[in-house]
Structures are given as structure tokens and as C-alpha cells.
Design an enzyme around this catalytic site. Structure first.
Site, PDB file in Angstrom:
ATOM      1  N   PHE A 184      14.610  -0.880  -2.569  1.00 46.42           N
ATOM      2  CA  PHE A 184      13.892  -1.823  -2.299  1.00 46.42           C
ATOM      3  C   PHE A 184      13.045  -1.083  -2.035  1.00 46.42           C
ATOM      4  CE2 PHE A 184      17.605  -3.729  -1.710  1.00 46.42           C
ATOM      5  CZ  PHE A 184      17.126  -4.573  -3.174  1.00 46.42           C
ATOM      6  N   LYS A 185      12.189  -0.897  -2.812  1.00 44.60           N
ATOM      7  CA  LYS A 185      10.256   0.032  -2.575  1.00 44.60           C
ATOM      8  C   LYS A 185       9.292  -1.205  -2.084  1.00 44.60           C
ATOM      9  CE  LYS A 185       6.500   2.992  -4.148  1.00 44.60           C
ATOM     10  NZ  LYS A 185       6.109   3.210  -5.564  1.00 44.60           N
ATOM     11  N   ILE A 186       9.094  -1.215  -1.064  1.00 45.84           N
ATOM     12  CA  ILE A 186       8.098  -2.700  -0.716  1.00 45.84           C
ATOM     13  C   ILE A 186       6.413  -2.135  -0.544  1.00 45.84           C
ATOM     14  CG2 ILE A 186       7.898  -4.585   0.915  1.00 45.84           C
ATOM     15  CD1 ILE A 186      10.661  -4.496  -0.709  1.00 45.84           C
TER      16      ILE A 186
END
Length: 323
Positions: A184-186
Site C-alpha cells: 500500500f502506497k499511502i
């Protein structure tokens, strides 16, 4: 216990898995290089990749928004991905962005990327323009369709550009229910808070909680549990030691390194945007042309000047790699 539509997940504290994540560290976005007339410049593209690996990147990401992917034809996407993966030749893992609104087409793009050698695919939730969105159950089905078509991990790109709100609760649900959704790239406001909550809710299903947005919030995100960062590609030599120091328990050194490079990070994030990497690479002789593809405007000369001045003060590798 939290309810999302017809799905229930149990809030559970995050515990470190006995297994290391498959991918961690610094994975900068590779800019797409064009000629002065707007054609793909694949020779410059290869030199760009060589520089980014020499400068310390743990891996690379191609066809991201910072790669001007929205200005490429399908044929150009295929050509660029093939060129980069062939040239990297396994030296580092490569993430390929395969975002598309259509579940079928995104799954097909993802399968082709895997077949070419991608280590992971990165996908934004389906969106179109300013208003066309789909509900959570359809987003869940969208990522499930992609997962069913491949065997490599999927990174969910949670970015404001999609206009889709992905709560930590929903992201954790996808990590639990969709086999290959595990990274997950937040890159939304209050990133550290969201990463912390995602890790708490998702536990071991969240293999890779990552920071984004050009590392502008890197230290708080590492404190929250981020194990990777996807940044711009202009100065991996400055960013990689920060992540290495942090991972090895030298937080004070990581903070000092971050404070040293923060002016350059800020110029990229707030002033120069996706053209920062190409301006640095052109100045250092890595690539032939720094121009974006029309209708993106070129970088303002004053912004470029302070970007280069700051990089010289930091002795950034990019300014001497190609000389």
C-alpha cells in the site's frame, strides 16, 4: 470489530511477521524521457535507469503518474515497460503501474507486466475525471479481478488524484480478502496516522506499508511503520541512506540525513513536481532532453535554477554521474 458493507474484519494489533517483506526500501519512480519533438527516447531511458540503480535504488517503478503515464499510448507503455525490464535484467525489482478504469483491461495490463518480468504491479482505484467513481464493493471486485489474473503482489496506490477515499478499514479488508493485495502506497493527508491504522487493522496481511509523495513525510511515516518509500528519481543517493539508517536502528542519523536533504525534497514536492528528476538528469548529462510531453508546460527557469543550486550544494550524484 468493524463492518464494511457485507464484510467484517476484526481489529487486531500489528505484530511483526517472522518473515521479512519481499520488497522494502527505496523504489523511486522512473521518469519517462522524450526527445525535443515528443517521441520516446529509449537510449536516455536506459541511462536514466542505470543512474538510478547506481545511485542506490533498491528497486524502481515505471509508468507511474510521475512518469507522465497519462500522456502515453498503450503501445508506448508496452515499449517502455519492455525496454526498462529488459535493460534492468534483474539487477533490482521493478514495479509496473497498470492502472486502468476497466477491471478487464487492468487485469490484462497486469498480466502482461508480470509476463515481462514485473516484480509487482501498482494500481489506483478505478476513477475517471473529476466525478466518475465506483462504490467499495466494486473496488473490491476490481482488485480481486486483477489478483485472479497474476501471481505477483499488487500495490494499492492511495493518492488524492483518484478522488476516491480509501479508508484504512477498507484497505485492511482488501489485504485480508484479496490474495495478492499486500502493498500500500499511502500519499494522502496525515499519511502517518493512516499507515499506523492500516498496520493495526491489517496485521500480517499488510506486507508492505509504504510512504509516497516524494518523501515529504518520510520520517513520520517510518515512525508509523512504513517499510518502503516511493519517491522521485533524481537523488536516490540522498534518500537511500536515510532508510538504511532508520532500518538499522540509527534514527538520529536518519533524521539528520532527512533534514539535510529536505530542501531538495521540498523543491520537488512543492515547486518542481514531476519535472524535477528530468531537470536534474539533464543537467548531469544522464538524459538528452528534460522536456515533458505537450500540453504539460516546461519547468520555470527560476524553479529549475534553485533546484540545481540546491542539488549542487548537496553534491547530488545526478549532477556528476553522466559527466
Amino acid at each position: 470489530m468493524t463492518q464494511v458493507d457485507d464484510h467484517t474484519i476484526v481489529d487486531a494489533p500489528h505484530t511483526d511477521s517472522a518473515e521479512e517483506p519481499r520488497f522494502r526500501g527505496l523504489y523511486p519512480v522512473v521518469p519517462t524521457t522524450f526527445t525535443a519533438t515528443g517521441e520516446l527516447d529509449l537510449d536516455s531511458q536506459r541511462r536514466c535507469v542505470d543512474f538510478m540503480i547506481d545511485a542506490g535504488s533498491n528497486g524502481l517503478c515505471v509508468l507511474a503518474n510521475f512518469s507522465e503515464q497519462f500522456l502515453l499510448s498503450d503501445e508506448e507503455r508496452e515499449s517502455l515497460a519492455h525496454t526498462v525490464l529488459e535493460h534492468v535484467a534483474g539487477r533490482v525489482p521493478v514495479i509496473v503501474t497498470t492502472t486502468h478504469f476497466s477491471s478487464k483491461l487492468c487485469a490484462a495490463r497486469s498480466r502482461r507486466a508480470q509476463d515481462m518480468g514485473a516484480a509487482m504491479v501498482m494500481v489506483m482505484p478505478p476513477y475517471h475525471g473529476a466525478t466518475v467513481r465506483v462504490p467499495e464493493d466494486m473496488i473490491l471486485g476490481f482488485y480481486a479481478a486483477i489478483s485472479d489474473s497474476i501471481d505477483v503482489p499488487i500495490m494499492v496506490q492511495d493518492a488524492p488524484v483518484s478522488g476516491t477515499v480509501l479508508s484504512a478499514t477498507f484497505l485492511a479488508l482488501m489485504a485480508r480478502e484479496v490474495e495478492h493485495v499486500s502493498y500500500f502506497k499511502i500519499e494522502c493527508p496525515r499519511t502517518a496516522d493512516k499507515l499506523r491504522e492500516l498496520i493495526r487493522l491489517g496485521g500480517a496481511s499488510v506486507e508492505g506499508p509504504w510512504d509516497g509523495e516524494e518523501a515529504i513525510t518520510l520520517i513520520p511515516d517510518l515512525d508509523a511503520g512504513a517499510t518502503g518509500s516511493m519517491t522521485g528519481g533524481g537523488f536516490p543517493d540522498g534518500l537511500r541512506p536515510i532508510l538504511d539508517d532508520y532500518r538499522q536502528g540509527r534514527r538520529d542519523l536518519a533524521v539528520a540525513g532527512y533534514e539535510r536533504w529536505l530542501p531538495q525534497i521540498n523543491l520537488e514536492n512543492r515547486q518542481c513536481g514531476l519535472l524535477a528528476s528530468k531537470a536534474l538528469m539533464k543537467e548531469g548529462g544522464v538524459i538528452e532532453c528534460e522536456a515533458p510531453r505537450h500540453p504539460l508546460p516546461p519547468l520555470h527557469p527560476a524553479s529549475r535554477a534553485i533546484l540545481i543550486e540546491t542539488a549542487r550544494r548537496l553534491d547530488a550524484m545526478v549532477l556528476r554521474w553522466g559527466r
